[in-house]
Design a protein around this motif. Structure first.
Motif, PDB file in Angstrom:
ATOM      1  N   PRO A  81      -1.619  -1.069   6.632  1.00  0.00           N
ATOM      2  CA  PRO A  81      -1.343  -1.273   8.060  1.00  0.00           C
ATOM      3  C   PRO A  81      -2.191  -2.376   8.673  1.00  0.00           C
ATOM      4  O   PRO A  81      -3.049  -2.129   9.503  1.00  0.00           O
ATOM      5  N   THR A  82      -1.946  -3.592   8.246  1.00  0.00           N
ATOM      6  CA  THR A  82      -2.739  -4.706   8.760  1.00  0.00           C
ATOM      7  C   THR A  82      -1.887  -5.661   9.579  1.00  0.00           C
ATOM      8  O   THR A  82      -2.297  -6.769   9.868  1.00  0.00           O
ATOM      9  N   GLY A  83      -0.692  -5.235   9.929  1.00  0.00           N
ATOM     10  CA  GLY A  83       0.178  -6.093  10.722  1.00  0.00           C
ATOM     11  C   GLY A  83       1.570  -5.497  10.747  1.00  0.00           C
ATOM     12  O   GLY A  83       1.757  -4.341  10.387  1.00  0.00           O
ATOM     13  N   ARG A 105       3.389   6.156   2.182  1.00  0.00           N
ATOM     14  CA  ARG A 105       1.945   6.351   2.151  1.00  0.00           C
ATOM     15  C   ARG A 105       1.271   5.140   2.790  1.00  0.00           C
ATOM     16  O   ARG A 105       1.661   4.010   2.546  1.00  0.00           O
ATOM     17  N   ILE A 106       0.302   5.407   3.626  1.00  0.00           N
ATOM     18  CA  ILE A 106      -0.381   4.316   4.323  1.00  0.00           C
ATOM     19  C   ILE A 106      -1.674   3.969   3.586  1.00  0.00           C
ATOM     20  O   ILE A 106      -2.574   4.798   3.479  1.00  0.00           O
ATOM     21  N   SER A 124      -5.213  -0.782  11.293  1.00  0.00           N
ATOM     22  CA  SER A 124      -5.210  -0.297  12.664  1.00  0.00           C
ATOM     23  C   SER A 124      -4.090   0.699  12.901  1.00  0.00           C
ATOM     24  O   SER A 124      -3.079   0.696  12.187  1.00  0.00           O
ATOM     25  N   VAL A 125      -4.302   1.557  13.891  1.00  0.00           N
ATOM     26  CA  VAL A 125      -3.289   2.552  14.231  1.00  0.00           C
ATOM     27  C   VAL A 125      -2.033   1.874  14.759  1.00  0.00           C
ATOM     28  O   VAL A 125      -0.917   2.282  14.456  1.00  0.00           O
ATOM     29  N   SER A 173      -7.242   6.807   3.892  1.00  0.00           N
ATOM     30  CA  SER A 173      -8.555   7.002   4.498  1.00  0.00           C
ATOM     31  C   SER A 173      -8.944   8.482   4.546  1.00  0.00           C
ATOM     32  O   SER A 173     -10.093   8.827   4.737  1.00  0.00           O
ATOM     33  N   GLU A 174      -7.956   9.345   4.368  1.00  0.00           N
ATOM     34  CA  GLU A 174      -8.240  10.781   4.426  1.00  0.00           C
ATOM     35  C   GLU A 174      -8.231  11.436   3.050  1.00  0.00           C
ATOM     36  O   GLU A 174      -8.232  12.662   2.925  1.00  0.00           O
ATOM     37  N   ARG A 175      -8.185  10.603   2.035  1.00  0.00           N
ATOM     38  CA  ARG A 175      -8.071  11.161   0.682  1.00  0.00           C
ATOM     39  C   ARG A 175      -9.318  10.907  -0.167  1.00  0.00           C
ATOM     40  O   ARG A 175      -9.273  10.941  -1.396  1.00  0.00           O
TER      41      ARG A 175
END
Length: 575
Positions: free
Chosen positions: A25-27, A54-55, A64-65, A114-116
């Motif tokens: 998720p960079t753009g 999957r992000i 970014s969100v 990031s949550e794994r």
RNA sequence: GACCCCUUCGUCUAGCCUGGUCCAGGACAUCAGGUUUUCAUCCUGAAAACACGGGUUCGAAUCCCGUAGGGGUCGCCA
């Protein structure tokens, strides 16, 4: 496929196809990414499998969100639904405040890397224990110097693990305790690796081409897993059976395969798709927008642009940066369309989602006969990796536009009206009022439907409908050609035409058409000789929907006012 | 530079695996006509390719080898 155990998770999906799309998720979602998503989606759908989203947000600094949301929204717009992954807020408009990363569907989450962390840590422990991973204290700077040196000597650089591997446990412990940063590398097996690619066939990479790569970054770089590591652990944990990705990943695949084997997990099947380039053969990148904006700004002699700090603008023009905000500001100022690169760009340019997908599917794949225009259902029915080509393709906007033209022609009135309204709502607030007037908007939409190649064209061409009468700008060329030429023959008609129309009732299409035709007949001129002057008078230019429709959408008041306005202004617009 | 991938009209491609039906088919773009009150459509027609060289074969776009060209990768980015 044998079960995979990572963490407390055991994945066993018997003979089911599981694919995934794993953007970082960079753009915005790039068209290349969209095609990757499409093929993974179609492959899973065709075989009754599961499609996972999957992000990959391991790069904390660049993720970014907003980007995550943007990508989810782009996927939704395209119509590519996923069986497992983050949930998109149900609101029609993606609203960041409504987005909850905790909400997800599927049982193999979380779907954000990031949550794994715990999974990567566990896999790492296993590799460390089995001796397949080791710590390396060489800094990025040292390695950089070695690379430069090798290059200067004309030699191929490759990481040499000797130092790290020969270091005693005590030494490692001492340096670690002293707080020295280190990375963790994966020990490549001592043999060639063969990738049995579903598209390319067998590709053998020799042992001496493979180096011990980093799987965990140093504390200086955040200490997280690298792409290779997280990607493999997640593919394993999520039971991914087929990895369809761009060919640029081909040389990563031996690393991934080796990692799977070291973790004692059967690797998925791989399929590497050809790349997509610009029509001039250059790489399709965000820089294209910067390039186009810069060129246009230079040509227009633009020295500044509203909303952008001067230093930033100057740097942009000096090619010191490719800031997209600057590019967008220039485009807005100069009213030009930047080359579409992201899915969102195509959406803003008024392409239909299924048309974009249809076109994209043809870049690298073909159903094998002469069928070219089809929808997602057809793709799902016929998609097969055996028909994916190996050669890179160039993106041809002209062909996409031709596809879109046909797709719009196939829309029924109600659908076109709905889609146009949605497009205008999203990108053209100046049409808000018109959209609110049901009958008038219906006529507007119906007038533009047969003459639009995109949903954006009505917005551009119909702008004269939504401005104040007094704000109408007359195109000098049109005025000269249609009103002033031949001793003002056209202009001379406006007076009597005004009076005829002022007396005309009711104000509706059929009777107006007849009235204008009668007016022309009475004077012994062609319909066009009346329609064009009238068109220029009310629209400011030579292009508009059929004149009677134009007048109805405009309304009687505006029509008469604009004719007066033209009579007023035109005489002064000669040479 | 090293390694890997690729090579049919300008572009996307069909055909290639299972050689002959291919003096290579379709689509977009281009050009020439035609329809249309502007515009956008629409209709008809034309031009346009097997990268090159060698080999195998009665026969090669199709199989093999080489050359050239293009692309990808060579990051503590993904």
């Amino acid at each position: 496929m044998k079960p995979c155990t990572i963490g407390r998770m055991t994945v066993e999906r018997h003979r089911e196809i599981v694919t995934r799309f794993a953007p970082s998720p960079t753009g915005h979602l790039h068209v290349g990414g969209a095609r990757t998503a499409l093929f993974n989606w179609a492959f899973a759908r065709k075989r009754g499998g599961t499609f996972v989203l999957r992000i990959e947000d391991t790069d904390v600094a660049r993720s970014s969100v907003q980007s995550t949301l943007g990508i989810l929204e782009d996927m939704r717009w395209l119509g590519l639904d996923w069986d497992e992954g983050p949930s998109l807020p149900s609101a029609r408009d993606a609203d960041e405040s409504l987005f909850d990363p905790e909400t997800q569907k599927g049982e193999h989450g979380p779907y954000f890397q990031s949550e794994r962390g715990h999974l990567y840590r566990e896999a790492l422990d296993r590799l460390l224990e089995s001796g397949r991973a080791y710590k390396c204290f060489k800094t990025a700077e040292e390695l950089d110097a070695l690379r430069k040196k090798a290059r200067a000597e004309g030699k191929a650089y490759q990481y040499d693990p000797t130092d790290a591997l020969s270091m005693s446990r005590q030494e490692v412990a001492r340096r670690e305790a002293a707080g020295e940063p280190f990375v963790i590398r994966f020990r490549m097996p001592d043999r060639d690796i063969v990738v049995d690619d579903l598209i390319l066939g067998q590709v053998r990479i020799k042992r001496n081409e493979l180096e011990d790569f980093v799987i965990v970054k140093s504390s200086r770089a955040g200490g997280g897993p690298t792409f290779h590591f997280a990607n493999v652990v997640d593919d394993a944990a999520m039971g991914i059976t087929h990895v369809l990705r761009a060919q640029e990943h081909l040389m990563n695949t031996p690393k991934h395969v080796a990692l799977f084997e070291a973790l004692d997990i059967a690797p998925p099947r791989y399929a590497h798709m050809p790349l997509i380039f610009n029509s001039d053969g250059s790489k399709m990148s965000k820089r294209d927008k910067a390039k186009a904006a810069r060129a246009a700004a230079r040509q227009a002699g633009l020295k500044e642009v509203p909303g952008i700090d001067q230093p930033l603008f100057d740097e942009f023009m000096a090619k010191k940066n490719d800031d997209l905000l600057v590019a967008a500001a220039i485009a807005a100022k100069l009213e030009l369309t930047l080359p579409e690169i992201d899915v969102f760009d195509f959406r803003r340019s008024g392409y239909l989602p299924w048309t974009l997908l249809n076109y994209l599917s043809l870049l690298g794949w073909s159903p094998g006969n002469d069928i070219e225009r089809f929808g997602l259902d057809f793709l799902v029915e016929h998609f097969d990796l055996s028909r994916v080509g190996k050669a890179n393709a160039r993106f041809d906007r002209a062909k996409l536009l031709a596809f879109n033209t046909d797709a719009i022609a196939e829309l029924d009135a109600a659908t076109f009206q709905r889609m146009l309204s949605e497009h205008l709502r999203a990108f053209h607030p100046e049409y808000d009022q018109l959209r609110g007037e049901v009958e008038r908007f219906a006529l507007f939409a119906e007038s533009y439907r047969p003459r639009s190649r995109t949903l954006e064209e009505p917005a551009i061409n119909g702008r004269f409908f939504v401005i104040e009468d007094s704000a109408l700008v007359y195109d000098a060329k049109a005025v000269r050609k249609v009103l002033l030429k031949y001793d003002g023959r056209g202009l001379a008609l406006l007076g009597p035409l005004h009076d005829a129309l002022a007396a005309h009732e009711p104000w509706e299409a059929d009777s107006l058409e007849k009235a204008i035709a009668d007016f022309a007949a009475d004077r012994g001129v062609n319909l066009g000789d009346v329609a064009q002057p009238l068109r220029v008078a009310v629209s400011g230019g030579t292009v508009s929907p059929p004149i009677n429709h134009t007048l109805v959408i405009l309304g009687k008041g505006s029509t008469l006012a604009r004719i007066k306005l033209a009579m007023d202004r035109a005489p002064a617009m000669g040479e």
